[in-house]
Scaffold this motif. Sequence first.
Motif, PDB file in Angstrom:
ATOM      1  N   VAL A  32      42.565  41.097  44.617  1.00 29.14           N
ATOM      2  CA  VAL A  32      41.771  41.784  46.042  1.00 29.14           C
ATOM      3  C   VAL A  32      40.520  40.953  46.048  1.00 29.14           C
ATOM      4  N   MET A  33      40.027  40.541  47.316  1.00 28.05           N
ATOM      5  CA  MET A  33      38.548  40.019  47.596  1.00 28.05           C
ATOM      6  C   MET A  33      38.494  40.680  48.694  1.00 28.05           C
ATOM      7  N   GLY A  34      36.984  40.887  49.120  1.00 32.42           N
ATOM      8  CA  GLY A  34      36.611  41.887  50.348  1.00 32.42           C
ATOM      9  C   GLY A  34      35.153  42.037  50.384  1.00 32.42           C
ATOM     10  N   TRP A  35      35.115  42.934  51.366  1.00 31.61           N
ATOM     11  CA  TRP A  35      33.523  42.964  51.646  1.00 31.61           C
ATOM     12  C   TRP A  35      33.377  44.531  51.836  1.00 31.61           C
ATOM     13  N   ALA A  48      36.173  45.406  54.949  1.00 29.76           N
ATOM     14  CA  ALA A  48      37.501  44.686  55.132  1.00 29.76           C
ATOM     15  C   ALA A  48      38.056  44.034  53.577  1.00 29.76           C
ATOM     16  N   THR A  49      39.155  43.974  53.278  1.00 32.99           N
ATOM     17  CA  THR A  49      39.823  43.321  51.977  1.00 32.99           C
ATOM     18  C   THR A  49      41.073  42.613  52.375  1.00 32.99           C
ATOM     19  N   ILE A  50      41.365  41.555  51.418  1.00 31.25           N
ATOM     20  CA  ILE A  50      42.505  40.882  51.619  1.00 31.25           C
ATOM     21  C   ILE A  50      42.907  40.450  50.175  1.00 31.25           C
ATOM     22  N   THR A  51      44.207  40.533  50.257  1.00 32.95           N
ATOM     23  CA  THR A  51      45.068  40.674  48.969  1.00 32.95           C
ATOM     24  C   THR A  51      45.603  39.376  48.697  1.00 32.95           C
ATOM     25  N   ASP A  52      46.135  39.169  47.272  1.00 28.82           N
ATOM     26  CA  ASP A  52      46.500  38.066  46.985  1.00 28.82           C
ATOM     27  C   ASP A  52      47.628  37.584  47.742  1.00 28.82           C
ATOM     28  N   ASP A  73      43.523  32.063  45.793  1.00 27.36           N
ATOM     29  CA  ASP A  73      43.875  31.128  44.625  1.00 27.36           C
ATOM     30  C   ASP A  73      42.600  30.142  44.582  1.00 27.36           C
ATOM     31  N   LYS A  74      41.741  30.209  45.721  1.00 26.62           N
ATOM     32  CA  LYS A  74      40.508  29.137  45.735  1.00 26.62           C
ATOM     33  C   LYS A  74      39.306  30.111  45.485  1.00 26.62           C
ATOM     34  N   SER A  75      39.456  31.240  45.195  1.00 28.77           N
ATOM     35  CA  SER A  75      38.679  32.390  45.071  1.00 28.77           C
ATOM     36  C   SER A  75      37.384  32.443  46.086  1.00 28.77           C
ATOM     37  N   THR A  76      37.911  32.070  47.307  1.00 23.80           N
ATOM     38  CA  THR A  76      36.883  32.543  48.157  1.00 23.80           C
ATOM     39  C   THR A  76      37.132  33.557  49.461  1.00 23.80           C
ATOM     40  N   VAL A  91      23.444  46.336  54.013  1.00 25.77           N
ATOM     41  CA  VAL A  91      23.547  45.274  53.188  1.00 25.77           C
ATOM     42  C   VAL A  91      25.125  45.121  52.814  1.00 25.77           C
ATOM     43  N   TYR A  92      25.625  43.819  52.953  1.00 24.44           N
ATOM     44  CA  TYR A  92      27.024  43.594  52.721  1.00 24.44           C
ATOM     45  C   TYR A  92      27.168  43.022  51.497  1.00 24.44           C
ATOM     46  N   TYR A  93      28.343  43.710  50.565  1.00 20.51           N
ATOM     47  CA  TYR A  93      28.441  43.233  49.215  1.00 20.51           C
ATOM     48  C   TYR A  93      29.697  42.503  49.419  1.00 20.51           C
ATOM     49  N   CYS A  94      30.101  41.317  48.643  1.00 18.57           N
ATOM     50  CA  CYS A  94      31.146  40.799  48.345  1.00 18.57           C
ATOM     51  C   CYS A  94      31.816  41.614  47.079  1.00 18.57           C
ATOM     52  N   TYR A  95      33.105  41.596  47.037  1.00 21.24           N
ATOM     53  CA  TYR A  95      33.823  42.326  46.065  1.00 21.24           C
ATOM     54  C   TYR A  95      35.249  41.932  45.695  1.00 21.24           C
ATOM     55  N   THR A  96      35.450  41.835  44.269  1.00 16.31           N
ATOM     56  CA  THR A  96      36.805  41.217  44.100  1.00 16.31           C
ATOM     57  C   THR A  96      37.192  42.131  42.656  1.00 16.31           C
ATOM     58  N   ASN A  97      38.621  42.073  42.633  1.00 14.52           N
ATOM     59  CA  ASN A  97      39.154  42.901  41.633  1.00 14.52           C
ATOM     60  C   ASN A  97      40.350  41.934  40.923  1.00 14.52           C
ATOM     61  N   VAL A  98      40.028  41.758  39.622  1.00 10.68           N
ATOM     62  CA  VAL A  98      40.760  40.427  38.985  1.00 10.68           C
ATOM     63  C   VAL A  98      41.391  40.958  37.770  1.00 10.68           C
ATOM     64  N   TYR A  99      42.233  40.050  37.348  1.00  9.10           N
ATOM     65  CA  TYR A  99      42.960  40.040  36.077  1.00  9.10           C
ATOM     66  C   TYR A  99      42.799  39.086  35.089  1.00  9.10           C
ATOM     67  N   TYR A 100      42.325  39.224  33.809  1.00  8.75           N
ATOM     68  CA  TYR A 100      42.216  38.335  32.867  1.00  8.75           C
ATOM     69  C   TYR A 100      43.487  38.084  32.139  1.00  8.75           C
ATOM     70  N   PRO A 101      43.733  37.114  31.792  1.00  7.40           N
ATOM     71  CA  PRO A 101      44.772  36.682  30.864  1.00  7.40           C
ATOM     72  C   PRO A 101      44.613  37.539  29.412  1.00  7.40           C
ATOM     73  N   GLU A 102      45.671  38.253  29.271  1.00  9.30           N
ATOM     74  CA  GLU A 102      46.009  38.970  27.942  1.00  9.30           C
ATOM     75  C   GLU A 102      45.380  40.480  28.067  1.00  9.30           C
ATOM     76  N   ILE A 103      44.793  40.728  29.403  1.00  8.73           N
ATOM     77  CA  ILE A 103      43.961  42.100  29.210  1.00  8.73           C
ATOM     78  C   ILE A 103      44.759  42.966  30.448  1.00  8.73           C
ATOM     79  N   PRO A 104      45.574  43.948  30.157  1.00  7.94           N
ATOM     80  CA  PRO A 104      46.078  44.561  31.085  1.00  7.94           C
ATOM     81  C   PRO A 104      45.537  45.353  32.151  1.00  7.94           C
ATOM     82  N   THR A 105      44.119  45.617  31.939  1.00  9.05           N
ATOM     83  CA  THR A 105      43.693  46.406  33.227  1.00  9.05           C
ATOM     84  C   THR A 105      42.834  45.314  34.102  1.00  9.05           C
TER      85      THR A 105
END
Length: 120
Positions: A32-35, A48-52, A73-76, A91-105
């Motif tokens: 997810v990315m968003g504001w 607002a948010t936008i999912t993968d 995919d382009k991380s924007t 104040v508007y903050y950009c936000y993201t929720n990500v997975y790293y390889p081999e880390i389940p959370t």
Amino acid sequence: VQLQASGGGLVQAGESLRLSCAASGGRFTINVMGWYRQAPGKQREVVATITDDGGTHYTDSVKGRFTISGNTDKSTTYLQMGSLRPGDTAVYYCYTNVYYPEIPTPHDYWGQGTQVTVSS
């Protein structure tokens, strides 16, 4: 993950602004990315948010005025804000929720914030 946001500023009511955000740093997959925004004396709230898969969500107060877009995919992500009101000042903050390889959370990250001020 580093989030670099830009595009804030001072505008008059009724005008528009476009915020941009880019994520970088390491190997990750964005869910997810968003504001979010935080006005003085108020709690931070989702704007607002936008999912993968391209799904979008808006808080009620901005529906029909703001549009989130981007490419996880382009991380924007971008937030086109129209018909701005003094109540959008925050104040508007950009936000993201990500997975790293081999880390389940997943992990949450926030940008440094960009000020949006709307004068009446």
